[in-house]
Write a protein that holds these residues in place. Structure first.
Motif, PDB file in Angstrom:
ATOM      1  N   LYS A 154       0.752  -1.121  -0.332  1.00 33.46           N
ATOM      2  CA  LYS A 154       0.304  -0.127  -0.252  1.00 33.46           C
ATOM      3  C   LYS A 154       0.831   1.261  -0.049  1.00 33.46           C
ATOM      4  O   LYS A 154       1.680   1.383   1.054  1.00 33.46           O
ATOM      5  CB  LYS A 154      -1.321   0.066   1.144  1.00 33.46           C
ATOM      6  N   ASN A 155       0.180   2.625  -0.808  1.00 33.95           N
ATOM      7  CA  ASN A 155       0.818   3.256  -0.957  1.00 33.95           C
ATOM      8  C   ASN A 155       1.810   3.258   0.068  1.00 33.95           C
ATOM      9  O   ASN A 155       2.676   3.580   0.025  1.00 33.95           O
ATOM     10  CB  ASN A 155       0.153   4.833  -0.136  1.00 33.95           C
ATOM     11  N   GLY A 156       3.101   5.049  -1.174  1.00 33.21           N
ATOM     12  CA  GLY A 156       4.484   5.401  -0.385  1.00 33.21           C
ATOM     13  C   GLY A 156       5.271   4.772  -1.822  1.00 33.21           C
ATOM     14  O   GLY A 156       5.926   5.508  -1.944  1.00 33.21           O
ATOM     15  N   TYR A 157       5.302   3.270  -2.427  1.00 31.11           N
ATOM     16  CA  TYR A 157       6.267   2.443  -2.992  1.00 31.11           C
ATOM     17  C   TYR A 157       6.098   3.990  -4.458  1.00 31.11           C
ATOM     18  O   TYR A 157       7.617   3.803  -5.445  1.00 31.11           O
ATOM     19  CB  TYR A 157       6.060   1.703  -3.323  1.00 31.11           C
ATOM     20  N   GLU A 158       4.876   4.291  -4.755  1.00 30.86           N
ATOM     21  CA  GLU A 158       4.839   4.344  -6.751  1.00 30.86           C
ATOM     22  C   GLU A 158       5.775   6.302  -6.500  1.00 30.86           C
ATOM     23  O   GLU A 158       6.789   6.194  -6.927  1.00 30.86           O
ATOM     24  CB  GLU A 158       3.702   5.079  -6.463  1.00 30.86           C
ATOM     25  N   GLU A 159       5.942   6.638  -5.611  1.00 30.22           N
ATOM     26  CA  GLU A 159       6.626   8.189  -5.316  1.00 30.22           C
ATOM     27  C   GLU A 159       7.971   7.735  -5.428  1.00 30.22           C
ATOM     28  O   GLU A 159       8.465   7.922  -6.116  1.00 30.22           O
ATOM     29  CB  GLU A 159       6.206   9.023  -4.260  1.00 30.22           C
ATOM     30  N   PHE A 160       8.644   6.413  -4.177  1.00 33.67           N
ATOM     31  CA  PHE A 160       9.620   6.197  -4.864  1.00 33.67           C
ATOM     32  C   PHE A 160      10.373   5.493  -5.432  1.00 33.67           C
ATOM     33  O   PHE A 160      11.835   6.051  -5.986  1.00 33.67           O
ATOM     34  CB  PHE A 160      10.123   4.919  -3.107  1.00 33.67           C
ATOM     35  N   LEU A 161       9.517   4.593  -6.289  1.00 31.91           N
ATOM     36  CA  LEU A 161       9.969   4.106  -7.644  1.00 31.91           C
ATOM     37  C   LEU A 161       9.270   4.848  -8.732  1.00 31.91           C
ATOM     38  O   LEU A 161       9.644   3.623  -9.849  1.00 31.91           O
ATOM     39  CB  LEU A 161       9.728   3.026  -7.383  1.00 31.91           C
ATOM     40  N   LYS A 162       8.991   6.111  -8.559  1.00 31.82           N
ATOM     41  CA  LYS A 162       8.477   6.711  -9.816  1.00 31.82           C
ATOM     42  C   LYS A 162       9.825   6.082 -10.941  1.00 31.82           C
ATOM     43  O   LYS A 162      10.816   7.300 -10.642  1.00 31.82           O
ATOM     44  CB  LYS A 162       8.611   7.810  -9.748  1.00 31.82           C
ATOM     45  N   GLY A 163       9.024   5.805 -12.087  1.00 37.38           N
ATOM     46  CA  GLY A 163      10.092   5.885 -13.181  1.00 37.38           C
ATOM     47  C   GLY A 163      10.686   4.133 -13.292  1.00 37.38           C
ATOM     48  O   GLY A 163      11.445   4.181 -14.208  1.00 37.38           O
ATOM     49  N   SER A 164      10.615   3.559 -12.168  1.00 38.67           N
ATOM     50  CA  SER A 164      10.990   2.422 -11.593  1.00 38.67           C
ATOM     51  C   SER A 164      10.319   1.012 -12.719  1.00 38.67           C
ATOM     52  O   SER A 164       8.684   1.608 -13.076  1.00 38.67           O
ATOM     53  CB  SER A 164      11.857   1.404 -10.961  1.00 38.67           C
ATOM     54  N   ILE A 165      11.174   0.253 -13.988  1.00 37.14           N
ATOM     55  CA  ILE A 165       9.404  -0.630 -13.859  1.00 37.14           C
ATOM     56  C   ILE A 165       9.284  -1.711 -12.585  1.00 37.14           C
ATOM     57  O   ILE A 165      10.119  -2.859 -11.814  1.00 37.14           O
ATOM     58  CB  ILE A 165       9.632  -1.299 -14.817  1.00 37.14           C
ATOM     59  N   ILE A 166       7.828  -2.035 -12.081  1.00 38.19           N
ATOM     60  CA  ILE A 166       7.930  -3.246 -10.989  1.00 38.19           C
ATOM     61  C   ILE A 166       8.325  -4.269 -12.066  1.00 38.19           C
ATOM     62  O   ILE A 166       6.373  -4.605 -12.535  1.00 38.19           O
ATOM     63  CB  ILE A 166       7.162  -3.287  -9.825  1.00 38.19           C
ATOM     64  N   ASP A 167       9.059  -5.883 -11.774  1.00 45.00           N
ATOM     65  CA  ASP A 167       8.173  -6.944 -12.811  1.00 45.00           C
ATOM     66  C   ASP A 167       7.561  -7.422 -10.972  1.00 45.00           C
ATOM     67  O   ASP A 167       7.004  -8.977 -12.149  1.00 45.00           O
ATOM     68  CB  ASP A 167       9.340  -7.871 -12.995  1.00 45.00           C
ATOM     69  N   GLU A 168       8.130  -7.727 -10.339  1.00 45.88           N
ATOM     70  CA  GLU A 168       7.608  -8.620  -9.068  1.00 45.88           C
ATOM     71  C   GLU A 168       7.154  -7.792  -7.694  1.00 45.88           C
ATOM     72  O   GLU A 168       7.800  -6.698  -7.775  1.00 45.88           O
ATOM     73  CB  GLU A 168       8.231  -9.293  -8.851  1.00 45.88           C
ATOM     74  N   LYS A 169       6.282  -8.360  -7.131  1.00 46.72           N
ATOM     75  CA  LYS A 169       6.166  -7.734  -6.121  1.00 46.72           C
ATOM     76  C   LYS A 169       5.458  -8.868  -5.228  1.00 46.72           C
ATOM     77  O   LYS A 169       5.577 -10.043  -5.123  1.00 46.72           O
ATOM     78  CB  LYS A 169       4.496  -7.124  -6.146  1.00 46.72           C
ATOM     79  N   HIS A 170       7.297  -9.088  -3.593  1.00 42.74           N
ATOM     80  CA  HIS A 170       6.597 -10.241  -2.638  1.00 42.74           C
ATOM     81  C   HIS A 170       6.618  -9.232  -1.193  1.00 42.74           C
ATOM     82  O   HIS A 170       6.934  -8.790  -0.915  1.00 42.74           O
ATOM     83  CB  HIS A 170       8.301 -10.404  -3.261  1.00 42.74           C
ATOM     84  N   ILE A 171       5.509 -10.272  -0.352  1.00 41.11           N
ATOM     85  CA  ILE A 171       5.918  -9.255   0.932  1.00 41.11           C
ATOM     86  C   ILE A 171       5.591 -11.196   1.591  1.00 41.11           C
ATOM     87  O   ILE A 171       5.594 -12.468   1.623  1.00 41.11           O
ATOM     88  CB  ILE A 171       3.991  -9.211   1.139  1.00 41.11           C
ATOM     89  N   TYR A 172       6.946 -10.960   2.708  1.00 45.51           N
ATOM     90  CA  TYR A 172       7.226 -12.039   3.076  1.00 45.51           C
ATOM     91  C   TYR A 172       7.771 -11.828   4.635  1.00 45.51           C
ATOM     92  O   TYR A 172       7.979 -10.848   5.159  1.00 45.51           O
ATOM     93  CB  TYR A 172       9.113 -12.713   2.764  1.00 45.51           C
ATOM     94  N   PHE A 173       7.238 -12.587   5.221  1.00 44.94           N
ATOM     95  CA  PHE A 173       7.349 -12.484   6.346  1.00 44.94           C
ATOM     96  C   PHE A 173       7.773 -13.984   7.611  1.00 44.94           C
ATOM     97  O   PHE A 173       7.952 -15.700   6.731  1.00 44.94           O
ATOM     98  CB  PHE A 173       5.772 -12.679   7.408  1.00 44.94           C
ATOM     99  N   ARG A 174       8.793 -13.658   8.431  1.00 50.66           N
ATOM    100  CA  ARG A 174       8.896 -15.228   9.095  1.00 50.66           C
ATOM    101  C   ARG A 174       8.346 -15.349  10.710  1.00 50.66           C
ATOM    102  O   ARG A 174       8.064 -14.532  11.249  1.00 50.66           O
ATOM    103  CB  ARG A 174      10.330 -14.961   8.950  1.00 50.66           C
ATOM    104  N   GLY A 175       8.294 -16.251  10.878  1.00 53.35           N
ATOM    105  CA  GLY A 175       8.176 -16.435  12.578  1.00 53.35           C
ATOM    106  C   GLY A 175       7.481 -17.768  12.780  1.00 53.35           C
ATOM    107  O   GLY A 175       8.244 -18.866  12.443  1.00 53.35           O
TER     108      GLY A 175
END
Ligand SMILES: [Zn+2]
Ligand SMILES: [Zn+2]
Length: 137
Positions: free
Chosen positions: A107-128
């Motif tokens: 959610k939100n925020g990364y679009e601004e940071f990654l403006k102009g970048s091309i995202i191929d994959e998104k991963h969300i990893y938790f461990r515990g």
């Protein structure tokens, strides 16, 4: 998805639906346990004696290239495969080693940071420690 649907799905993705490929995708769709190449090979070699580990590896590689599977690298040196290509979170239990799906979104925020970048994959990893293991201890 039954065998006919899997066959059609592979054809739509530009992969010729050999028996081995159908069985590998069927395994992923029915088990949802995020298996490694080794796991798939061990499970399917009983059913397909001519299967080799290289075939499993190459099949998964082409599935990945066609967007049929995602590769989960939650653990260094251990690639796991998922036929659910929607963005969702993966939780790995440090005790039993199980990888569990959970609903999550970036959610939100990364679009601004990654403006102009091309995202191929998104991963969300938790461990515990998973619920089952936490209750035991
Ligand atoms: Zn556990
Ligand atoms: Zn998953």
């Amino acid at each position: 998805m039954d065998i006919g649907d899997i066959k059609k799905y592979l054809e739509e993705k530009g992969i010729s639906p050999s028996f081995q490929r159908i069985k590998i995708l069927e395994y992923l769709l029915t088990h949802k346990n995020h298996p490694t190449v080794d796991t798939i090979y061990k499970e399917l070699m009983q059913l397909i004696p001519t299967l080799s580990k290289t075939t499993v590896y190459n099949t998964l590689k082409s599935f990945f290239e066609k967007g049929i599977v995602t590769v989960i690298t939650i653990e260094e040196g251990e690639a796991r495969y998922d036929a659910d290509v929607s963005v969702h979170g993966h939780f790995k239990c440090n005790k039993c080693g199980e990888v569990i799906d959970f609903d999550a979104e970036v959610k939100n925020g990364y679009e601004e940071f990654l403006k102009g970048s091309i995202i191929d994959e998104k991963h969300i990893y938790f461990r515990g420690t998973c619920k089952k293991c936490a209750e035991k201890s």
